[in-house]
Design an enzyme around this catalytic site. Structure first.
Site, mmCIF file in Angstrom:
data_model
loop_
_atom_site.group_PDB
_atom_site.id
_atom_site.type_symbol
_atom_site.label_atom_id
_atom_site.label_comp_id
_atom_site.label_asym_id
_atom_site.label_seq_id
_atom_site.Cartn_x
_atom_site.Cartn_y
_atom_site.Cartn_z
ATOM 1 N N ASP A 84 0.858 -1.186 0.000
ATOM 2 C CA ASP A 84 0.000 0.000 0.000
ATOM 3 C C ASP A 84 0.897 1.240 0.000
ATOM 4 O OD1 ASP A 84 -2.352 1.545 0.291
ATOM 5 O OD2 ASP A 84 -2.068 1.584 2.462
ATOM 6 N N ASP A 143 -0.395 5.247 0.726
ATOM 7 C CA ASP A 143 -0.792 6.177 1.800
ATOM 8 C C ASP A 143 -0.807 5.449 3.138
ATOM 9 O OD1 ASP A 143 -1.982 8.794 0.448
ATOM 10 O OD2 ASP A 143 -2.831 7.143 -0.712
ATOM 11 N N ASP A 166 -1.450 -0.621 6.107
ATOM 12 C CA ASP A 166 -1.708 0.039 7.398
ATOM 13 C C ASP A 166 -3.161 -0.108 7.849
ATOM 14 O OD1 ASP A 166 -2.523 1.844 5.266
ATOM 15 O OD2 ASP A 166 -2.931 3.263 6.870
#
Lengths: 306, 306
Positions: free
Chosen positions: B25, B27, B245
């Site tokens: 990922d 961001d 995240d």
């Protein structure tokens, strides 16, 4: 379960004798947009002549009661300000009842602002609030948040924008910030095949997701509007009828408040929708089956004449 | 159920030997807004030096791959265009794969438009579309709807507005009009206590309610991005790790695709969130427990050095 009886000239007498008070929805029952439903004003006048008390109960939050009064009179309806229970007014009643003394962030229109002004509750947010360009770095450039805000109130807002969702959900990070919604209607009854006009429920949905919170809802089918009327006027639920065009708001509201219900077919719901529930609905769904139905409130005027 | 092992210098060898391919990922893992996570570029470089294949897998739809490449290079990440799988590109892949030949109404930004341009799919909708005043009578004044539209594609759009919800839900009245969403992330990981930055999921929610339809979702946790990569590159799920995240997108995506998973704590999820799921989650929730976790992808670079 309700009987879903077709109202006609033969049973209208029994029907009329069963209630003293009428709660009626507006959009989809009395008018569609800016056009009155034919015979609707006559039906209200005849009900009043028969001594029935009338209350206009609408999930619409766009107008203050004063503005509604102008619309009623412009379409030749007999109406007084104290007969009008809009969710804009309900929001003011609710906040006043809890002695709210902070400021309200309104995602909504001038109607709500006027009703809050009437009870001297401070507010901000009404009007346009758009990104000035498509790539603002909100994190580093910051967002103007007002520390005085203690409630987010969401109603219908055709200036709805990303900035408004961001501000509303940022205020709602504070656990003691109230989250109120005037209603959760998915769409407006515009009666056009090609056009969907999103309702307040569509706007509320985005703020629910971004804030991970659920609002206190003031509008139908939640009983708050009935409680607000009953607090101010002597009405008996068992001698009251609710007239509406939507099963999941108007008719369910009537059922939730212990009222009789009449469905008119000039708005959202059709006869087929009710038959669908009769056949396949859960016992919870079956609360949305009305006691009576008729094609239009205008027909009621005709039945009363005959 | 996954083991939720804390990554450290002692177990990093076993960890690194367990995969050939890394999906990561962006961001919340590699950067927060416009700022790189310390050590992230070094971690990617070291993984590449160890011979690992890297793919950047992001639900973010705001940039085209060309724009992403500029961001990667500006923050000193080694990256090539064919390593980047954003949902803007995924939308183009999806529409191309089904031989879509109509026009797309985009609620989203220029990144999606560029990717559709690359595969010669017509579109409209990108940019501002606001009410010119707060009381338009849409029903009688009409709304410009384009009869060529055959799909509504919703991504992140900070020009999101009432008019866009209305147009999207009006197009979706046609049962053969496709409804695609780049992702349903509720918020962006901005890492600020006072600010919530609503994500695409918040915008999708309002259109779902107004249209009474559910979109086909392209982003994580739906496996589509993995399928798109696997169609174009030789990768084995059992020799692939997903770094992210967010539990309900990245880690669940990994689980849904049969990948190993590593949670970093620089974005949305915390150790406590995982422990909560271990204690109280349903068996479905427990798919969101990662195999490994570490405070930051920067730590991985340090472990590799030691």
């Amino acid at each position: 379960m309700s009987s879903f009886t077709h109202l006609n000239s033969a049973n209208v007498g029994t029907f009329l004798n069963s209630f003293d008070t009428v709660l009626t929805d507006c959009d989809g029952v009395l008018w569609l947009g800016s056009k009155a439903v034919p015979g609707a004003a006559a039906a209200i006048a005849k009900l009043k002549n028969l001594g029935k008390k009338i209350f206009y109960v609408t999930n619409n939050s766009t107008k203050s009661r004063d503005e509604y009064l102008k619309k009623f009179h412009g379409l030749n309806f007999e109406a007084n300000k104290d007969e009008i229970y809009s969710t804009s007014y309900a929001a003011a009643c609710y906040l006043q009842d809890i002695n709210f003394d902070k400021k309200v962030y309104i995602v909504g229109s001038r109607g709500i602002a006027e009703e809050l002004d009437n009870v001297k509750i401070k507010h901000s947010g009404v009007g346009p609030d758009f990104a000035t360009n498509g790539s603002i770095d909100y994190v580093h450039e910051g967002v103007n948040l007002d520390p005085e805000i203690g409630a987010v109130l969401v109603g219908f807002d055709d200036y709805f924008s990303y900035n408004k969702i961001m501000k509303a959900s940022s205020y709602l990070k504070k656990p003691d910030c109230l989250f109120l919604a005037t209603n959760t209607d998915e769409t407006f009854p515009v009666g056009l095949d090609h056009l969907t006009m999103p309702g307040t429920g569509s706007l509320v949905a985005s703020i629910k997701v971004a804030s991970d919170r659920n609002p206190i809802v003031l509008g139908k089918p939640v009983p708050y509007l009935f409680e607000a009327i009953a607090k101010r006027h002597a009405i008996q639920p068992e001698r009251t009828i609710m007239i509406g065009d939507r099963l999941n708001t108007d008719i369910l509201f009537g059922a939730n408040c212990g009222l009789k219900t009449l469905l008119v077919l000039t708005g959202i719901a059709s006869e087929i929708d009710v038959e669908e529930i009769q056949k396949h609905g859960s016992s919870e769904d079956k609360k949305m089956i009305p006691d009576y139905y008729t094609d239009s409130i205008g027909s009621l005027a005709k039945f009363i004449d005959n």
